[in-house]
Design a protein around this motif. Structure first.
Motif, short mmCIF file in Angstrom:
data_model
loop_
_atom_site.label_atom_id
_atom_site.label_comp_id
_atom_site.label_asym_id
_atom_site.label_seq_id
_atom_site.Cartn_x
_atom_site.Cartn_y
_atom_site.Cartn_z
N UNK A 83 0.83 -1.20 0.00
CA UNK A 83 0.00 0.00 0.00
C UNK A 83 0.87 1.26 0.00
N UNK A 84 1.91 1.26 0.81
CA UNK A 84 2.81 2.41 0.86
C UNK A 84 3.44 2.69 -0.50
N UNK A 85 3.93 1.64 -1.15
CA UNK A 85 4.57 1.82 -2.46
C UNK A 85 3.56 2.16 -3.55
N UNK A 86 2.42 1.48 -3.53
CA UNK A 86 1.42 1.69 -4.59
C UNK A 86 0.84 3.10 -4.55
N UNK A 87 0.59 3.62 -3.34
CA UNK A 87 -0.03 4.94 -3.23
C UNK A 87 1.00 6.07 -3.10
N UNK A 88 2.20 5.75 -2.63
CA UNK A 88 3.29 6.72 -2.61
C UNK A 88 3.10 7.94 -1.73
N UNK A 89 2.36 7.83 -0.66
CA UNK A 89 2.15 8.95 0.26
C UNK A 89 2.68 8.57 1.64
N UNK A 90 3.16 9.55 2.42
CA UNK A 90 3.70 9.22 3.74
C UNK A 90 2.63 8.86 4.78
N UNK A 91 1.49 9.49 4.72
CA UNK A 91 0.41 9.24 5.68
C UNK A 91 -0.83 8.81 4.90
N UNK A 92 -1.28 7.60 5.14
CA UNK A 92 -2.42 7.05 4.40
C UNK A 92 -3.45 6.58 5.41
N UNK A 93 -4.70 6.94 5.17
CA UNK A 93 -5.80 6.48 6.02
C UNK A 93 -6.81 5.76 5.13
N UNK A 94 -7.00 4.47 5.40
CA UNK A 94 -7.94 3.65 4.64
C UNK A 94 -9.17 3.48 5.52
N UNK A 95 -10.26 4.12 5.14
CA UNK A 95 -11.50 4.09 5.92
C UNK A 95 -12.49 3.18 5.22
N UNK A 96 -12.61 1.95 5.71
CA UNK A 96 -13.46 0.96 5.05
C UNK A 96 -14.94 1.31 5.14
N UNK A 97 -15.48 1.69 6.31
CA UNK A 97 -16.91 2.03 6.35
C UNK A 97 -17.28 3.17 5.39
#
Length: 103
Positions: A83-97
């Motif tokens: 996920x880090x490499x694919x999206x390339x951003x330092x801070x990522x929040x994945x909100x499933x709901x």
């Protein structure tokens, strides 16, 4: 700058994963890992057109994995690297709901 991925699951469950320094995976390897998980977890495309964007793939793989896989250290390490490499951003929040990714 500290890098991390936060995952919000149903019922208010939130998991936070630090991202190790450096590039954990090459971009192509990250996409391949997500593709493999998308298939193995029998995920469905979010869009009616059938087109699957990388962010969509991250969302549905995260949703299908749930807390069980995300709490597995080996699987979670692969997830964080991909996920880090694919999206390339330092801070990522994945909100499933909310079915949303924010940076």
């Amino acid at each position: 700058m500290q890098k991390q991925i936060s995952v919000v699951l149903d019922k208010g469950v939130e998991l936070t994963f630090p991202v190790p320094d450096g590039t954990p995976l090459a971009h192509d390897a990250a996409r391949a890992w997500l593709d493999k998980q998308f298939t193995e977890l029998e995920c469905e495309p979010l869009r009616a057109s059938g087109k699957v964007l990388t962010a969509d793939k991250v969302l549905v793989v995260t949703q299908a994995a749930g807390a069980a896989l995300l709490k597995d250290p080996k699987w979670a390490a692969g997830y964080v690297a991909a996920v880090s490499s694919a999206l390339g951003k330092p801070m990522i929040r994945v909100d499933v709901p909310a079915m949303a990714i924010t940076y």
